[in-house]
Design an enzyme around this catalytic site. Structure first.
Site, PDB file in Angstrom:
ATOM      1  N   ILE A  86      -8.658 -13.629   3.368  1.00 38.41           N
ATOM      2  CA  ILE A  86      -7.309 -13.156   3.075  1.00 38.41           C
ATOM      3  C   ILE A  86      -6.773 -12.511   4.346  1.00 38.41           C
ATOM      4  O   ILE A  86      -7.544 -12.144   5.242  1.00 38.41           O
ATOM      5  CB  ILE A  86      -7.260 -12.174   1.878  1.00 38.41           C
ATOM      6  CG1 ILE A  86      -7.979 -10.853   2.215  1.00 38.41           C
ATOM      7  CG2 ILE A  86      -7.882 -12.801   0.644  1.00 38.41           C
ATOM      8  CD1 ILE A  86      -7.807  -9.796   1.123  1.00 38.41           C
ATOM      9  N   ASP A  87      -5.462 -12.400   4.440  1.00 38.39           N
ATOM     10  CA  ASP A  87      -4.843 -11.879   5.651  1.00 38.39           C
ATOM     11  C   ASP A  87      -5.426 -10.519   6.037  1.00 38.39           C
ATOM     12  O   ASP A  87      -5.680  -9.671   5.165  1.00 38.39           O
ATOM     13  CB  ASP A  87      -3.335 -11.727   5.467  1.00 38.39           C
ATOM     14  CG  ASP A  87      -2.619 -13.061   5.345  1.00 38.39           C
ATOM     15  OD1 ASP A  87      -3.283 -14.103   5.494  1.00 38.39           O
ATOM     16  OD2 ASP A  87      -1.395 -13.039   5.105  1.00 38.39           O
ATOM     17  N   THR A  88      -5.590 -10.293   7.312  1.00 43.56           N
ATOM     18  CA  THR A  88      -6.078  -9.005   7.795  1.00 43.56           C
ATOM     19  C   THR A  88      -5.190  -7.867   7.324  1.00 43.56           C
ATOM     20  O   THR A  88      -5.678  -6.809   6.907  1.00 43.56           O
ATOM     21  CB  THR A  88      -6.127  -9.006   9.344  1.00 43.56           C
ATOM     22  OG1 THR A  88      -6.925 -10.095   9.786  1.00 43.56           O
ATOM     23  CG2 THR A  88      -6.702  -7.700   9.871  1.00 43.56           C
ATOM     24  N   ARG A  97       3.256 -15.632   2.721  1.00 42.26           N
ATOM     25  CA  ARG A  97       4.310 -14.983   3.496  1.00 42.26           C
ATOM     26  C   ARG A  97       5.327 -15.998   4.028  1.00 42.26           C
ATOM     27  O   ARG A  97       6.548 -15.769   3.970  1.00 42.26           O
ATOM     28  CB  ARG A  97       3.674 -14.193   4.651  1.00 42.26           C
ATOM     29  CG  ARG A  97       2.736 -13.116   4.151  1.00 42.26           C
ATOM     30  CD  ARG A  97       1.655 -12.737   5.158  1.00 42.26           C
ATOM     31  NE  ARG A  97       2.172 -11.960   6.263  1.00 42.26           N
ATOM     32  CZ  ARG A  97       1.395 -11.451   7.221  1.00 42.26           C
ATOM     33  NH1 ARG A  97       0.084 -11.650   7.193  1.00 42.26           N
ATOM     34  NH2 ARG A  97       1.928 -10.750   8.211  1.00 42.26           N
TER      35      ARG A  97
END
Length: 249
Positions: free
Chosen positions: A55-57, A156
């Protein structure tokens, strides 16, 4: 109070399900060598861990690791075959004009000089996301996102392409202003200069994962509670506008 790197949602001999802080990598990343890594932190308590998804940082939320290479292969195959349902919650600016939104736009990771993902209908990879509006609250809205594929920054970018930006997104939103209580509460009598933001990082949270356990075959679903900053925003918005993304649970 010192921030906690992660909390354990579930663990057994085959998998670890954790709830990570924003700012932590799930595993090594060639583009980001400076951010702390959740696998490195958790291995101190659990021994070797093997990443099966990312998952995104900048996002917080649920992550599952395999505890052996055999389980890693099984779990990775489940993600590749889209047998894992992933649910995210996001706080976005404004009020989307849709109740439900299906987005099918091919994406190209590292598509520009800032290493952002871009839409590319010629050489991009298939990317599909389903969105649902959970409710409007003042200048913001809560949105549920279910990515059907696993592309970098998919949620996003697909939102941005439909005119919607996630709060405090450092890459895809032009507005990175922190969320402050004074901005959303009309009768706020505090000192603006001393006010601490409720939230100053990407308002994207990996909320739940559903899959068949790689050993037992049992259908399981794990949920990651909101971290303190996002939960503080949730509570304030729910109090002011009577909209709570967790009511659906």
């Amino acid at each position: 109070m010192k921030a906690v790197d992660y909390t354990v949602i579930y663990s057994d001999e085959s998998i670890l399900v954790a709830n990570k802080r924003s700012g932590y990598l799930v595993a090594a990343d060639r583009y980001d060598t400076d951010s702390p890594r959740l696998d490195v932190c958790a291995e101190k308590d659990f021994g070797p861990l093997f990443a099966v998804h990312r998952i995104d940082t900048d996002a917080s939320g649920i992550v599952v690791y395999a505890r052996s290479q055999e389980i890693q292969a099984k779990m990775a195959e489940m993600f590749q075959k889209r047998l894992v349902e992933k649910v995210y919650h996001a706080l976005v600016y404004g009020h989307p004009m849709w109740k439900d939104l299906h987005v099918d736009l091919p994406l190209l990771p590292d598509g520009d000089q800032r290493h952002r993902t871009t839409v590319n209908k010629r050489i991009g990879k298939t990317a599909v996301t389903d969105y649902r509006l959970l409710g409007n609250c003042g200048p913001f809205s809560w949105v549920e996102a279910i990515p059907r594929t696993s592309r970098t920054h998919q949620i996003r970018v697909h939102l941005q392409q439909n005119g919607v930006n996630i709060v405090c997104d450092p890459l895809y939103s032009g507005n990175q202003k922190p969320v402050r209580l004074s901005d959303i509460k009309k009768k706020w009598n505090g000192n603006v200069e001393d006010e601490r933001p409720l939230l100053s990082r990407l308002a994207l949270h990996a909320y739940s994962l559903s899959f068949e356990h790689p050993v037992s075959g049992e259908k399981v679903r794990y949920c990651a509670p909101y971290p303190r900053d996002l939960d503080a925003v949730r509570k304030q918005l729910a109090k002011l506008f009577s909209v709570d993304p967790l009511d659906e649970e």
